[in-house]
Design a protein around this motif. Structure first.
Motif, PDB file in Angstrom:
ATOM      1  N   LEU A  33      29.201  41.484  23.787  1.00  0.00           N
ATOM      2  CA  LEU A  33      28.542  40.504  25.685  1.00  0.00           C
ATOM      3  C   LEU A  33      27.668  39.232  25.006  1.00  0.00           C
ATOM      4  N   LEU A  34      26.429  39.257  24.198  1.00  0.00           N
ATOM      5  CA  LEU A  34      25.467  38.549  23.270  1.00  0.00           C
ATOM      6  C   LEU A  34      26.304  37.407  22.863  1.00  0.00           C
ATOM      7  N   GLU A  35      26.889  37.208  22.111  1.00  0.00           N
ATOM      8  CA  GLU A  35      26.920  36.689  20.871  1.00  0.00           C
ATOM      9  C   GLU A  35      28.373  35.444  22.323  1.00  0.00           C
ATOM     10  N   LEU A  36      28.491  36.062  23.413  1.00  0.00           N
ATOM     11  CA  LEU A  36      29.546  35.520  24.397  1.00  0.00           C
ATOM     12  C   LEU A  36      29.036  34.517  24.547  1.00  0.00           C
ATOM     13  N   ALA A  37      27.606  35.195  25.140  1.00  0.00           N
ATOM     14  CA  ALA A  37      26.771  34.546  26.378  1.00  0.00           C
ATOM     15  C   ALA A  37      25.958  33.436  25.314  1.00  0.00           C
ATOM     16  N   VAL A  38      25.609  33.581  24.243  1.00  0.00           N
ATOM     17  CA  VAL A  38      24.337  32.879  23.956  1.00  0.00           C
ATOM     18  C   VAL A  38      25.145  31.282  23.140  1.00  0.00           C
ATOM     19  N   SER A  39      27.108  31.584  23.251  1.00  0.00           N
ATOM     20  CA  SER A  39      27.665  30.617  23.178  1.00  0.00           C
ATOM     21  C   SER A  39      28.283  29.860  24.016  1.00  0.00           C
ATOM     22  N   GLY A  40      27.869  30.186  25.031  1.00  0.00           N
ATOM     23  CA  GLY A  40      27.973  29.071  26.284  1.00  0.00           C
ATOM     24  C   GLY A  40      29.560  29.522  26.826  1.00  0.00           C
ATOM     25  N   ILE A  41      29.966  30.888  27.254  1.00  0.00           N
ATOM     26  CA  ILE A  41      30.406  31.010  27.832  1.00  0.00           C
ATOM     27  C   ILE A  41      29.512  32.095  28.873  1.00  0.00           C
ATOM     28  N   PRO A  42      29.701  32.054  30.915  1.00  0.00           N
ATOM     29  CA  PRO A  42      29.246  32.487  31.644  1.00  0.00           C
ATOM     30  C   PRO A  42      29.772  34.025  31.632  1.00  0.00           C
ATOM     31  N   VAL A  43      28.581  34.835  31.574  1.00  0.00           N
ATOM     32  CA  VAL A  43      29.211  36.932  31.393  1.00  0.00           C
ATOM     33  C   VAL A  43      28.201  36.966  32.795  1.00  0.00           C
ATOM     34  N   VAL A  44      29.487  37.181  33.841  1.00  0.00           N
ATOM     35  CA  VAL A  44      28.353  37.434  34.461  1.00  0.00           C
ATOM     36  C   VAL A  44      28.756  39.569  35.745  1.00  0.00           C
ATOM     37  N   GLN A  57      21.396  50.283  31.623  1.00  0.00           N
ATOM     38  CA  GLN A  57      22.490  50.174  31.047  1.00  0.00           C
ATOM     39  C   GLN A  57      22.731  49.064  30.249  1.00  0.00           C
ATOM     40  N   VAL A  58      21.997  48.038  30.771  1.00  0.00           N
ATOM     41  CA  VAL A  58      23.043  46.415  29.996  1.00  0.00           C
ATOM     42  C   VAL A  58      21.837  45.606  29.722  1.00  0.00           C
ATOM     43  N   MET A  59      21.074  45.584  30.664  1.00  0.00           N
ATOM     44  CA  MET A  59      20.130  44.255  30.327  1.00  0.00           C
ATOM     45  C   MET A  59      18.945  45.506  29.583  1.00  0.00           C
ATOM     46  N   GLY A  60      18.880  46.243  29.779  1.00  0.00           N
ATOM     47  CA  GLY A  60      17.562  46.979  28.353  1.00  0.00           C
ATOM     48  C   GLY A  60      18.020  47.109  26.847  1.00  0.00           C
ATOM     49  N   PRO A  61      19.519  47.228  26.890  1.00  0.00           N
ATOM     50  CA  PRO A  61      20.028  47.041  25.444  1.00  0.00           C
ATOM     51  C   PRO A  61      20.311  45.775  25.210  1.00  0.00           C
ATOM     52  N   MET A  62      20.872  44.955  25.832  1.00  0.00           N
ATOM     53  CA  MET A  62      20.363  42.856  25.706  1.00  0.00           C
ATOM     54  C   MET A  62      19.837  42.787  24.924  1.00  0.00           C
ATOM     55  N   ILE A  63      18.335  43.376  25.374  1.00  0.00           N
ATOM     56  CA  ILE A  63      17.044  42.600  25.342  1.00  0.00           C
ATOM     57  C   ILE A  63      16.823  42.510  24.282  1.00  0.00           C
ATOM     58  N   THR A  64      16.458  44.777  23.595  1.00  0.00           N
ATOM     59  CA  THR A  64      16.595  44.851  22.794  1.00  0.00           C
ATOM     60  C   THR A  64      17.363  43.966  21.763  1.00  0.00           C
ATOM     61  N   SER A  65      18.312  44.065  21.474  1.00  0.00           N
ATOM     62  CA  SER A  65      19.655  43.303  20.866  1.00  0.00           C
ATOM     63  C   SER A  65      19.459  42.517  19.561  1.00  0.00           C
ATOM     64  N   GLY A  66      17.844  41.439  21.230  1.00  0.00           N
ATOM     65  CA  GLY A  66      17.887  40.470  20.699  1.00  0.00           C
ATOM     66  C   GLY A  66      18.038  39.257  21.267  1.00  0.00           C
ATOM     67  N   MET A  67      18.132  39.162  22.684  1.00  0.00           N
ATOM     68  CA  MET A  67      18.610  38.119  23.792  1.00  0.00           C
ATOM     69  C   MET A  67      18.021  37.055  23.908  1.00  0.00           C
ATOM     70  N   PRO A  68      18.269  35.911  23.795  1.00  0.00           N
ATOM     71  CA  PRO A  68      17.188  34.820  23.204  1.00  0.00           C
ATOM     72  C   PRO A  68      16.050  34.328  24.153  1.00  0.00           C
ATOM     73  N   GLU A  69      15.467  33.331  24.531  1.00  0.00           N
ATOM     74  CA  GLU A  69      14.446  32.937  25.547  1.00  0.00           C
ATOM     75  C   GLU A  69      15.283  32.500  26.394  1.00  0.00           C
ATOM     76  N   ASN A  70      16.016  31.451  26.394  1.00  0.00           N
ATOM     77  CA  ASN A  70      16.394  30.099  27.146  1.00  0.00           C
ATOM     78  C   ASN A  70      17.698  30.827  27.950  1.00  0.00           C
ATOM     79  N   LEU A  71      18.236  32.603  27.170  1.00  0.00           N
ATOM     80  CA  LEU A  71      19.620  32.541  28.120  1.00  0.00           C
ATOM     81  C   LEU A  71      18.989  33.774  29.224  1.00  0.00           C
ATOM     82  N   LYS A  72      20.049  33.232  30.582  1.00  0.00           N
ATOM     83  CA  LYS A  72      20.546  34.388  31.847  1.00  0.00           C
ATOM     84  C   LYS A  72      21.266  34.717  32.088  1.00  0.00           C
ATOM     85  N   ILE A  73      21.649  36.215  32.517  1.00  0.00           N
ATOM     86  CA  ILE A  73      22.120  37.299  33.145  1.00  0.00           C
ATOM     87  C   ILE A  73      22.259  37.118  34.277  1.00  0.00           C
ATOM     88  N   HIS A  74      23.585  36.868  35.135  1.00  0.00           N
ATOM     89  CA  HIS A  74      23.809  37.322  36.650  1.00  0.00           C
ATOM     90  C   HIS A  74      24.335  38.230  37.002  1.00  0.00           C
TER      91      HIS A  74
END
Length: 294
Positions: A33-44, A57-74
Protein backbone atom coordinates in the motif's frame (compact mmCIF):
# COMPACT_ATOMS: atom_id res chain seq x y z
CA UNK A 1 -1.95 22.19 -9.70
CA UNK A 2 -3.76 19.02 -10.78
CA UNK A 3 -2.55 15.52 -11.58
CA UNK A 4 -3.99 12.50 -13.40
CA UNK A 5 -2.52 9.26 -12.03
CA UNK A 6 -3.03 6.20 -14.27
CA UNK A 7 -5.35 4.59 -11.71
CA UNK A 8 -6.57 4.85 -8.14
CA UNK A 9 -7.54 2.23 -5.55
CA UNK A 10 -10.75 2.43 -3.52
CA UNK A 11 -10.49 -0.33 -0.94
CA UNK A 12 -12.87 -1.99 1.44
CA UNK A 13 -10.86 -3.02 4.51
CA UNK A 14 -12.40 -6.16 6.07
CA UNK A 15 -11.63 -9.00 3.68
CA UNK A 16 -9.48 -7.38 0.98
CA UNK A 17 -6.99 -5.73 3.36
CA UNK A 18 -7.59 -7.05 6.90
CA UNK A 19 -8.03 -10.73 7.65
CA UNK A 20 -11.67 -11.48 8.57
CA UNK A 21 -10.32 -14.08 11.00
CA UNK A 22 -7.68 -12.13 12.94
CA UNK A 23 -8.72 -8.56 11.87
CA UNK A 24 -5.00 -7.84 11.39
CA UNK A 25 -3.33 -6.48 8.25
CA UNK A 26 -0.31 -8.41 6.97
CA UNK A 27 2.99 -6.49 6.88
CA UNK A 28 3.37 -7.12 3.12
CA UNK A 29 -0.04 -5.57 2.52
CA UNK A 30 1.03 -2.47 4.45
CA UNK A 31 4.31 -2.34 2.51
CA UNK A 32 2.60 -2.62 -0.88
CA UNK A 33 0.00 0.00 0.00
CA UNK A 34 2.83 2.38 0.88
CA UNK A 35 4.79 1.58 -2.28
CA UNK A 36 1.76 2.22 -4.47
CA UNK A 37 0.90 5.46 -2.68
CA UNK A 38 4.50 6.72 -2.83
CA UNK A 39 4.49 5.94 -6.57
CA UNK A 40 1.61 8.38 -7.00
CA UNK A 41 -1.31 5.96 -6.97
CA UNK A 42 -4.15 7.32 -4.80
CA UNK A 43 -5.00 4.78 -2.10
CA UNK A 44 -8.30 5.44 -0.33
CA UNK A 45 -10.07 3.23 2.21
CA UNK A 46 -13.87 2.96 1.98
CA UNK A 47 -15.06 0.85 4.87
CA UNK A 48 -17.82 0.18 7.34
CA UNK A 49 -15.17 0.13 10.05
CA UNK A 50 -14.71 2.99 12.49
CA UNK A 51 -11.97 5.59 12.31
CA UNK A 52 -10.44 4.02 15.44
CA UNK A 53 -10.09 0.67 13.68
CA UNK A 54 -8.38 2.27 10.68
CA UNK A 55 -6.06 4.25 12.94
CA UNK A 56 -5.07 1.11 14.84
CA UNK A 57 -4.90 -1.52 12.09
CA UNK A 58 -3.91 0.51 9.03
CA UNK A 59 -2.64 4.00 9.84
CA UNK A 60 -0.40 2.93 12.72
CA UNK A 61 1.41 0.19 10.77
CA UNK A 62 1.81 2.47 7.73
CA UNK A 63 3.42 5.19 9.85
CA UNK A 64 5.63 2.67 11.65
CA UNK A 65 6.75 1.26 8.29
CA UNK A 66 8.13 4.63 7.22
CA UNK A 67 5.38 6.75 5.71
CA UNK A 68 6.95 9.74 3.90
CA UNK A 69 6.22 13.21 5.27
CA UNK A 70 4.52 14.49 2.10
CA UNK A 71 2.13 11.55 1.71
CA UNK A 72 -1.48 11.66 2.88
CA UNK A 73 -4.14 8.97 2.83
CA UNK A 74 -7.91 9.43 2.98
CA UNK A 75 -10.17 7.06 4.94
CA UNK A 76 -13.95 6.97 4.52
CA UNK A 77 -15.42 5.13 7.51
CA UNK A 78 -18.82 3.84 8.64
CA UNK A 79 -19.92 3.68 4.98
CA UNK A 80 -19.59 7.42 4.51
CA UNK A 81 -20.82 8.69 7.88
CA UNK A 82 -17.31 9.64 9.03
CA UNK A 83 -14.05 10.43 7.26
CA UNK A 84 -10.53 11.67 7.99
CA UNK A 85 -7.09 12.08 6.43
CA UNK A 86 -3.81 10.89 7.89
CA UNK A 87 -0.13 11.44 7.20
CA UNK A 88 3.15 10.54 8.87
CA UNK A 89 2.24 12.65 11.91
CA UNK A 90 -1.06 10.87 12.53
CA UNK A 91 -4.75 11.48 11.94
CA UNK A 92 -6.37 14.79 11.14
CA UNK A 93 -9.85 15.86 12.20
CA UNK A 94 -12.55 13.19 12.04
CA UNK A 95 -15.57 14.57 10.20
CA UNK A 96 -18.97 13.20 11.22
CA UNK A 97 -22.29 13.49 9.41
CA UNK A 98 -24.48 13.57 12.53
CA UNK A 99 -27.64 13.64 10.44
CA UNK A 100 -26.95 10.04 9.42
CA UNK A 101 -26.50 8.67 12.95
CA UNK A 102 -28.69 6.00 14.55
CA UNK A 103 -30.70 7.43 17.49
CA UNK A 104 -28.84 7.23 20.80
CA UNK A 105 -31.66 5.49 22.67
CA UNK A 106 -31.69 2.71 20.07
CA UNK A 107 -27.92 2.31 20.35
CA UNK A 108 -28.28 1.96 24.14
CA UNK A 109 -30.94 -0.73 23.72
CA UNK A 110 -28.76 -2.75 21.35
CA UNK A 111 -25.77 -2.48 23.69
CA UNK A 112 -27.89 -3.94 26.50
CA UNK A 113 -29.31 -6.63 24.18
CA UNK A 114 -25.83 -7.85 23.27
CA UNK A 115 -24.65 -7.83 26.89
CA UNK A 116 -27.69 -9.74 28.16
CA UNK A 117 -28.24 -12.33 25.43
CA UNK A 118 -25.50 -12.53 22.82
CA UNK A 119 -22.12 -11.84 24.42
CA UNK A 120 -21.00 -15.46 24.00
CA UNK A 121 -20.82 -14.88 20.24
CA UNK A 122 -20.50 -11.14 19.61
CA UNK A 123 -19.58 -7.77 21.07
CA UNK A 124 -20.92 -4.23 20.74
CA UNK A 125 -18.50 -1.99 18.83
CA UNK A 126 -18.01 1.06 21.07
CA UNK A 127 -15.85 2.84 18.48
CA UNK A 128 -18.66 3.62 16.03
CA UNK A 129 -19.78 7.26 15.93
CA UNK A 130 -22.87 7.04 13.67
CA UNK A 131 -23.65 3.40 13.02
CA UNK A 132 -24.48 0.65 15.51
CA UNK A 133 -22.38 -2.45 14.93
CA UNK A 134 -21.91 -5.79 16.62
CA UNK A 135 -19.10 -8.14 15.67
CA UNK A 136 -18.19 -11.78 16.07
CA UNK A 137 -15.93 -12.56 19.02
CA UNK A 138 -12.56 -13.71 17.68
CA UNK A 139 -12.73 -16.89 19.78
CA UNK A 140 -16.24 -17.77 18.53
CA UNK A 141 -16.73 -20.30 15.73
CA UNK A 142 -18.14 -18.57 12.68
CA UNK A 143 -20.86 -21.14 12.04
CA UNK A 144 -22.09 -20.69 15.62
CA UNK A 145 -21.89 -16.91 15.31
CA UNK A 146 -23.94 -16.97 12.10
CA UNK A 147 -26.74 -18.84 13.88
CA UNK A 148 -26.70 -16.34 16.74
CA UNK A 149 -26.52 -13.49 14.22
CA UNK A 150 -29.89 -14.41 12.73
CA UNK A 151 -31.47 -14.27 16.18
CA UNK A 152 -29.75 -10.98 16.97
CA UNK A 153 -30.78 -9.40 13.67
CA UNK A 154 -34.40 -10.38 14.30
CA UNK A 155 -34.25 -8.83 17.78
CA UNK A 156 -32.67 -5.67 16.34
CA UNK A 157 -35.52 -5.39 13.82
CA UNK A 158 -38.07 -5.80 16.64
CA UNK A 159 -36.35 -3.03 18.61
CA UNK A 160 -36.64 -0.72 15.60
CA UNK A 161 -40.36 -1.44 15.38
CA UNK A 162 -40.85 -0.68 19.08
CA UNK A 163 -39.13 2.68 18.49
CA UNK A 164 -41.49 3.44 15.62
CA UNK A 165 -38.65 3.37 13.06
CA UNK A 166 -38.84 1.89 9.58
CA UNK A 167 -36.16 -0.71 8.87
CA UNK A 168 -35.09 -3.23 6.24
CA UNK A 169 -32.89 -6.32 6.26
CA UNK A 170 -32.05 -7.95 2.95
CA UNK A 171 -35.44 -8.60 1.30
CA UNK A 172 -37.49 -7.95 4.46
CA UNK A 173 -39.00 -4.47 4.98
CA UNK A 174 -40.77 -3.07 8.07
CA UNK A 175 -41.96 0.46 7.20
CA UNK A 176 -42.83 2.98 9.90
CA UNK A 177 -46.28 4.55 10.36
CA UNK A 178 -45.62 6.78 7.33
CA UNK A 179 -44.66 3.79 5.19
CA UNK A 180 -41.03 4.94 5.19
CA UNK A 181 -37.78 3.02 5.68
CA UNK A 182 -35.02 5.02 7.37
CA UNK A 183 -32.64 2.33 8.63
CA UNK A 184 -31.01 -0.87 7.49
CA UNK A 185 -29.85 -3.99 9.32
CA UNK A 186 -26.93 -5.18 7.21
CA UNK A 187 -25.39 -8.58 8.07
CA UNK A 188 -21.87 -9.54 6.94
CA UNK A 189 -19.91 -12.73 7.56
CA UNK A 190 -18.48 -11.42 10.86
CA UNK A 191 -20.76 -8.54 11.89
CA UNK A 192 -24.09 -6.76 11.66
CA UNK A 193 -24.27 -3.04 10.93
CA UNK A 194 -27.38 -1.03 11.79
CA UNK A 195 -27.32 2.17 9.81
CA UNK A 196 -29.14 4.89 7.94
CA UNK A 197 -30.28 3.77 4.50
CA UNK A 198 -28.42 6.80 3.14
CA UNK A 199 -25.10 5.20 4.08
CA UNK A 200 -23.28 2.88 1.71
CA UNK A 201 -20.17 2.33 -0.31
CA UNK A 202 -21.61 4.61 -3.01
CA UNK A 203 -21.65 7.50 -0.53
CA UNK A 204 -18.05 6.60 0.34
CA UNK A 205 -17.14 6.77 -3.35
CA UNK A 206 -18.71 10.22 -3.67
CA UNK A 207 -16.85 11.50 -0.63
CA UNK A 208 -13.63 10.05 -2.06
CA UNK A 209 -14.01 11.97 -5.32
CA UNK A 210 -14.64 15.18 -3.38
CA UNK A 211 -11.51 14.71 -1.25
CA UNK A 212 -9.28 13.91 -4.22
CA UNK A 213 -10.68 16.78 -6.27
CA UNK A 214 -9.81 19.12 -3.39
CA UNK A 215 -6.25 17.77 -3.71
CA UNK A 216 -6.28 18.34 -7.47
CA UNK A 217 -6.17 14.60 -8.18
CA UNK A 218 -8.28 13.19 -11.03
CA UNK A 219 -7.45 9.48 -11.67
CA UNK A 220 -7.72 8.16 -15.21
CA UNK A 221 -9.11 4.83 -14.00
CA UNK A 222 -10.37 3.20 -10.80
CA UNK A 223 -10.09 -0.20 -9.20
CA UNK A 224 -12.60 -0.79 -6.41
CA UNK A 225 -12.03 -3.79 -4.15
CA UNK A 226 -14.48 -5.57 -1.86
CA UNK A 227 -15.63 -8.90 -0.47
CA UNK A 228 -19.42 -8.51 -0.38
CA UNK A 229 -22.20 -7.71 -2.80
CA UNK A 230 -22.75 -4.29 -1.18
CA UNK A 231 -19.18 -3.33 -2.13
CA UNK A 232 -20.21 -3.24 -5.79
CA UNK A 233 -21.93 0.06 -5.01
CA UNK A 234 -18.51 1.74 -5.20
CA UNK A 235 -18.03 0.72 -8.81
CA UNK A 236 -21.72 1.32 -9.61
CA UNK A 237 -21.48 4.94 -8.47
CA UNK A 238 -18.22 5.58 -10.32
CA UNK A 239 -19.54 4.06 -13.54
CA UNK A 240 -22.82 5.98 -13.31
CA UNK A 241 -20.84 9.20 -12.92
CA UNK A 242 -18.71 8.68 -15.99
CA UNK A 243 -15.57 7.15 -14.48
CA UNK A 244 -13.67 4.21 -15.95
CA UNK A 245 -13.72 1.49 -13.30
CA UNK A 246 -13.13 -2.22 -12.68
CA UNK A 247 -14.30 -4.01 -9.55
CA UNK A 248 -12.22 -6.66 -7.78
CA UNK A 249 -14.28 -9.23 -5.86
CA UNK A 250 -12.10 -11.09 -3.36
CA UNK A 251 -14.96 -13.37 -2.26
CA UNK A 252 -16.90 -14.21 -5.42
CA UNK A 253 -18.44 -17.33 -3.93
CA UNK A 254 -21.62 -15.41 -3.10
CA UNK A 255 -22.15 -14.91 -6.83
CA UNK A 256 -21.12 -12.10 -9.15
CA UNK A 257 -24.06 -9.83 -10.05
CA UNK A 258 -25.00 -10.04 -13.71
CA UNK A 259 -25.16 -7.13 -16.11
CA UNK A 260 -22.56 -4.85 -14.56
CA UNK A 261 -21.34 -2.17 -17.02
CA UNK A 262 -17.72 -2.64 -15.95
CA UNK A 263 -15.24 -5.53 -15.66
CA UNK A 264 -15.40 -7.68 -12.52
CA UNK A 265 -12.09 -9.29 -11.60
CA UNK A 266 -11.33 -12.17 -9.24
CA UNK A 267 -8.18 -14.05 -8.24
CA UNK A 268 -8.74 -16.33 -11.23
CA UNK A 269 -7.90 -13.38 -13.50
CA UNK A 270 -4.42 -13.52 -11.96
CA UNK A 271 -4.14 -17.24 -12.66
CA UNK A 272 -4.87 -18.19 -9.06
CA UNK A 273 -7.22 -20.84 -7.72
CA UNK A 274 -10.73 -20.16 -6.49
CA UNK A 275 -9.54 -20.91 -2.95
CA UNK A 276 -7.54 -17.65 -2.93
CA UNK A 277 -9.97 -15.23 -1.29
CA UNK A 278 -10.16 -12.37 1.22
CA UNK A 279 -6.85 -10.73 2.14
CA UNK A 280 -4.90 -13.40 0.23
CA UNK A 281 -6.61 -12.27 -2.97
CA UNK A 282 -6.22 -8.63 -1.95
CA UNK A 283 -2.49 -9.18 -1.49
CA UNK A 284 -2.22 -10.82 -4.92
CA UNK A 285 -3.85 -7.83 -6.60
CA UNK A 286 -1.63 -5.37 -4.73
CA UNK A 287 1.41 -7.31 -5.97
CA UNK A 288 -0.03 -7.23 -9.49
CA UNK A 289 -0.58 -3.47 -9.46
CA UNK A 290 2.83 -2.83 -7.94
CA UNK A 291 4.46 -4.93 -10.69
CA UNK A 292 2.58 -2.95 -13.34
CA UNK A 293 4.25 0.24 -12.15
CA UNK A 294 7.66 -1.35 -12.76
Amino acid sequence: MSSTPPFALLLDVDGPIASPVTRDVAPEVISLLLELAVSGIPVVFNTGRSDEFIKRQVMGPMITSGMPENLKIHAICEKGATWFTFDSTGAGEVHIDHGLAVPGHYSDEIRELVASKFDDHMFFDETKRAMVSVEQNIDAANHEYRRAQEQFDSAAMDAMARSGLGVERLEVSQPDANEEISYRVDPTIISTDIESVELGKDLGARRTLELLAADGIFPAEWFTVGDSRTDYAMADWLAQNGHRVSHVDVRPGDGIPAGKPYPVLTARDLGLGQDIIHDHAGLAFLRHWRAQLD
